[in-house]
Design an enzyme around this catalytic site. Structure first.
Site, PDB file in Angstrom:
ATOM      1  N   GLU B  59       0.798  -1.220   0.000  1.00 48.75           N
ATOM      2  CA  GLU B  59       0.000   0.000   0.000  1.00 48.75           C
ATOM      3  C   GLU B  59       0.833   1.274   0.000  1.00 48.75           C
ATOM      4  O   GLU B  59       0.513   2.225  -0.731  1.00 48.75           O
ATOM      5  CB  GLU B  59      -0.965  -0.018   1.187  1.00 48.75           C
ATOM      6  CG  GLU B  59      -1.969  -1.173   1.143  1.00 48.75           C
ATOM      7  CD  GLU B  59      -1.416  -2.486   1.680  1.00 48.75           C
ATOM      8  OE1 GLU B  59      -0.270  -2.490   2.169  1.00 48.75           O
ATOM      9  OE2 GLU B  59      -2.120  -3.499   1.619  1.00 48.75           O
ATOM     10  N   PHE B  84      -5.397   0.379   5.511  1.00 47.26           N
ATOM     11  CA  PHE B  84      -4.139   0.342   4.756  1.00 47.26           C
ATOM     12  C   PHE B  84      -3.900   1.660   4.020  1.00 47.26           C
ATOM     13  O   PHE B  84      -2.762   2.125   3.925  1.00 47.26           O
ATOM     14  CB  PHE B  84      -4.137  -0.837   3.782  1.00 47.26           C
ATOM     15  CG  PHE B  84      -4.501  -2.132   4.448  1.00 47.26           C
ATOM     16  CD1 PHE B  84      -3.846  -2.535   5.606  1.00 47.26           C
ATOM     17  CD2 PHE B  84      -5.526  -2.927   3.964  1.00 47.26           C
ATOM     18  CE1 PHE B  84      -4.189  -3.710   6.251  1.00 47.26           C
ATOM     19  CE2 PHE B  84      -5.873  -4.103   4.610  1.00 47.26           C
ATOM     20  CZ  PHE B  84      -5.211  -4.505   5.752  1.00 47.26           C
ATOM     21  N   ASP B 118     -13.577  -9.101  10.946  1.00 43.08           N
ATOM     22  CA  ASP B 118     -12.110  -9.004  10.889  1.00 43.08           C
ATOM     23  C   ASP B 118     -11.522  -8.418  12.171  1.00 43.08           C
ATOM     24  O   ASP B 118     -10.362  -8.664  12.489  1.00 43.08           O
ATOM     25  CB  ASP B 118     -11.658  -8.148   9.695  1.00 43.08           C
ATOM     26  CG  ASP B 118     -11.615  -8.955   8.400  1.00 43.08           C
ATOM     27  OD1 ASP B 118     -11.687 -10.198   8.472  1.00 43.08           O
ATOM     28  OD2 ASP B 118     -11.501  -8.338   7.319  1.00 43.08           O
TER      29      ASP B 118
HETATM   30  C1  TPP Z   1      -0.863  -4.639   5.025  1.00 48.55           C
HETATM   31  C2  TPP Z   1      -2.017  -5.453   4.589  1.00 48.55           C
HETATM   32  N1  TPP Z   1      -2.543  -5.237   3.376  1.00 48.55           N
HETATM   33  C3  TPP Z   1      -3.612  -5.943   2.963  1.00 48.55           C
HETATM   34  C4  TPP Z   1      -4.184  -6.881   3.769  1.00 48.55           C
HETATM   35  C5  TPP Z   1      -5.431  -7.616   3.333  1.00 48.55           C
HETATM   36  N2  TPP Z   1      -5.076  -9.001   3.057  1.00 48.55           N
HETATM   37  C6  TPP Z   1      -5.314  -9.995   3.940  1.00 48.55           C
HETATM   38  S1  TPP Z   1      -4.714 -11.460   3.423  1.00 48.55           S
HETATM   39  C7  TPP Z   1      -4.159 -10.792   1.965  1.00 48.55           C
HETATM   40  C8  TPP Z   1      -3.444 -11.629   0.974  1.00 48.55           C
HETATM   41  C9  TPP Z   1      -2.275 -12.287   1.583  1.00 48.55           C
HETATM   42  O1  TPP Z   1      -1.761 -13.248   0.751  1.00 48.55           O
HETATM   43  P1  TPP Z   1      -0.784 -14.317   1.369  1.00 48.55           P
HETATM   44  O2  TPP Z   1       0.228 -13.625   2.206  1.00 48.55           O
HETATM   45  O3  TPP Z   1      -0.277 -15.112   0.246  1.00 48.55           O
HETATM   46  O4  TPP Z   1      -1.726 -15.133   2.341  1.00 48.55           O
HETATM   47  P2  TPP Z   1      -2.216 -16.656   2.216  1.00 48.55           P
HETATM   48  O5  TPP Z   1      -2.211 -17.061   0.785  1.00 48.55           O
HETATM   49  O6  TPP Z   1      -1.243 -17.464   2.998  1.00 48.55           O
HETATM   50  O7  TPP Z   1      -3.583 -16.683   2.812  1.00 48.55           O
HETATM   51  C10 TPP Z   1      -4.443  -9.435   1.910  1.00 48.55           C
HETATM   52  C11 TPP Z   1      -4.104  -8.560   0.802  1.00 48.55           C
HETATM   53  C12 TPP Z   1      -3.606  -7.080   5.045  1.00 48.55           C
HETATM   54  N3  TPP Z   1      -4.122  -7.949   5.925  1.00 48.55           N
HETATM   55  N4  TPP Z   1      -2.523  -6.365   5.426  1.00 48.55           N
END
Ligand code: TPP
Ligand code: MG
Lengths: 284, 317
Positions: B59, B84, B118
């Protein structure tokens, strides 16, 4: 035929992991929201850590020499809660309260509400930094416990992840172990289509981590990598664990649509059938 | 009294408006940070894949990239969740976007407690304060889908940085969509008390006004969607004409619209002001609407504060 003792142990871990996965399905179904995909992909890593490698004691949850675990990809909290419950840190009945008003089981784990949580996470990119701080604290205090940080691969796009990794390498934190849940998917699709992180193992190496690549659903490989990490004395370890998002549930496997969507009643029942045995779930 | 209009998704309205803007302006660019399904920028991405950049979970850098894209004259929209956009990326919004006077419109979804399950990490209740404190920033908090649509178009036409806070939950339609930057919309006229509300709580302000109208008490309701520039004239007029103001916002009372109204009236025309919003606490997981009640924004609480103000003013016994 005689089974080598290891095989029996692996079978026990697989049974535990399956029970945790069943709880993840029940919990996210009952809550009506949450993140099943990344909880299912990280289950075997958490099971190996909490049930074998980590020196922890539910009778003494604040024992100063306990190993620490930080779930940097905090949205996989259902997997952590279920694993902690099976390990004796909270009553299993409490799992049904996930995300409800007043529950200790917040959508993203809250240290203030549930003491078994070492650090609150949820916004990506911060857990690894807190793990670095914990490893520095242990070094200052002359303690030798391990600190494990579990990262997502989408989380590896975030700048703070690399700032913290750089610090772990710079300070040669040999008690720090970074486990990457390399399931290939983030919210909107494949990491490599959105913002590629490869060659990820080389990146960890460049940041001074001894790096191994394993199958994150193969317990002998996970346990070997964790044992080796503990034996290190010269710097941090990164474990790149190749995993399947939604692992164990046929219709969730490899689908980013299941990143942040709970199963419906019929989907939860199909998932539970996939995970060992059919079960009817109560209406939500 | 008019009933509230049907509930509609602010995020859907934003996504649809973006596509229309993309048709009109072939230079317009949109960015997202791995939440394009939730923010609805995906709709733009599917229609104009070449002008859509889903940069992944980054972000702060998304804001810098957005600023860089805009400095040559483009209009740029960037979206993610409020925590974010305003939190994670704050100093990047401050320098890359605001200090540069970059033409970047940050449209943040999932503002406030209505995020629900959440929990506190994701329930951003400080963003209005953070964003309105930035020099040169325009801040809009739409109360419904119609205002979301109007604000998206209005901001695209105005050069410079902007922050829009949307809600995850669908909200009843409360306006006719005649939003204008810098103007509060008077949704109910009245002289006994003024309610200044933003976002999801505008509907609760209208419910209060309708309840009290049955008792012969007339409540003016102002939708202060344009938080910055703020319609100080409408606030001072309300202070003069109704003598008391009740502010409703799904945001921290420390730095939100209530604090703003208190400051404006204290300097311009002091009258009793009550702030209803999130107290000095982080949110927590729960049913979105139950959370509003839990954190002190229930209809009961709103009625009680209104009666208190009416009593203070001698409007009721
Ligand atoms: C700083 C931040 N940006 C956006 C999010 C929203 N978000 C939650 S999970 C996710 C995707 C994460 O992908 P990954 O790290 O690959 O997780 P997994 O596949 O293991 O669930 C996002 C964008 C967040 N929690 N924190
Ligand atoms: Mg992933």
């Amino acid at each position: 035929m005689m089974e080598p003792p290891r095989t029996a142990d692996v079978a026990a871990l697989e049974t535990t992991a399956r029970e945790i996965r069943r709880d993840i399905i029940r919990m996210t179904y009952l809550a009506g929201s949450g993140h099943p995909g990344g909880s299912l992909s990280v289950t075997d890593l958490l099971t190996a850590l909490l049930f074998r490698e980590m020196r922890i004691d539910p009778e003494r949850p604040t024992w100063p020499d306990r190993d620490r675990l930080v779930l940097s990809k905090g949205h996989a909290a259902p997997a952590l809660y279920a694993a902690l419950a099976h390990r004796g840190f909270l009553p299993r009945a409490e799992l049904a309260t996930l995300r409800r008003l007043g529950s200790r089981l917040q959508g993203h784990a809250d240290r203030g509400k549930l003491p078994a949580i070492e650090a609150s996470t949820g916004c990506l990119g911060q857990g690894i930094g807190m793990a670095v701080g914990m490893a520095l604290d242990a070094r200052l205090a002359g303690r030798s416990h391990m600190v494990y940080a579990v990262l997502g691969d989408g989380e590896c796009q975030a700048g703070p992840t690399w700032e913290a990794l750089m610090a772990g390498g710079h300070y040669r934190l040999d008690r720090l172990v970074v486990l990457l849940d390399r399931n290939g998917l983030e919210t909107d699709g494949p990491t490599e289509a959105i913002m590629g992180i490869e060659p990820i193992a080389d990146k960890f190496r460049a940041f001074r981590y001894r790096t191994v690549e394993i199958d994150g659903h193969d317990f002998p490989q996970i346990l070997d990598a964790l044992a080796e990490a503990r034996s290190r004395t010269d710097g941090p370890t990164a474990i790149v664990a190749r995993t399947v998002k939604g692992k164990g549930v046929s219709f969730m496997e490899g689908k980013s649509a299941w990143h942040g969507k709970p199963p419906s009643k019929s989907e939860a029942e199909r998932a539970l059938a996939d995970l060992g045995s059919p079960e009817e779930v109560p209406a939500r | 009294m008019t009933a509230l209009g049907p509930a509609a998704s602010l995020r859907d309205a934003y996504g649809a408006a973006l596509v229309e803007l993309g048709e009109r302006d072939p230079g317009l660019v949109v960015l997202d940070a791995d939440l394009s399904g939730s923010t609805r920028t995906q709709l733009f991405g599917q229609r104009f894949p070449d002008r859509f950049f889903n940069v992944g979970v980054m972000e702060p850098t998304m804001m810098s990239i957005a600023a860089g894209l805009s400095l040559g004259g483009r209009t740029v929209f960037a979206s993610t969740f409020a925590v974010f956009a305003a939190g994670q990326a704050y100093n990047f919004v401050r320098q890359s976007v605001c200090y540069n006077r970059a033409n970047v419109k940050i449209v943040a979804t999932h503002g406030g407690l209505l995020v629900g399950g959440d929990g506190g990490t994701h329930q951003m209740v400080e963003d209005i304060g953070l964003m309105r404190g930035l020099p040169g920033m325009t801040v809009v908090v739409p109360s419904d889908a119609a205002t979301t649509r109007a604000a998206t178009f209005a901001l695209a036409e105005r050069n410079g940085p902007a922050y829009v806070r949307l809600t995850r939950e669908s909200l009843p339609t409360v306006t006719d969509g005649s939003f204008r930057i810098g103007r509060a919309a008077e949704l109910r006229s009245g002289n006994d008390l003024t309610v200044v509300a933003v976002g999801a709580l505008v509907a609760r302000g209208l419910e209060l006004a309708d309840d009290l109208a049955r008792l012969g008490i007339s409540v003016r309701v102002l939708d202060a969607a344009s938080v910055k520039p703020f319609d100080e004239a409408a606030i001072l007029k309300a202070a003069r004409e109704t003598g008391a103001i009740l502010v409703l916002e799904e945001h921290s009372v420390l730095t939100g619209v209530g604090a703003l109204v208190a400051a404006v009236t204290a300097e311009g025309h002091p009258v009793p002001v009550r702030r209803i919003g999130v107290p000095d606490l982080f949110g927590e997981s729960g049913d979105p609407w139950a959370l509003l009640d839990r954190f002190g924004m229930s209809m009961q609480r709103i009625r009680d504060e209104a009666w208190d103000l009416l009593r203070l003013r001698g409007r009721v016994e």
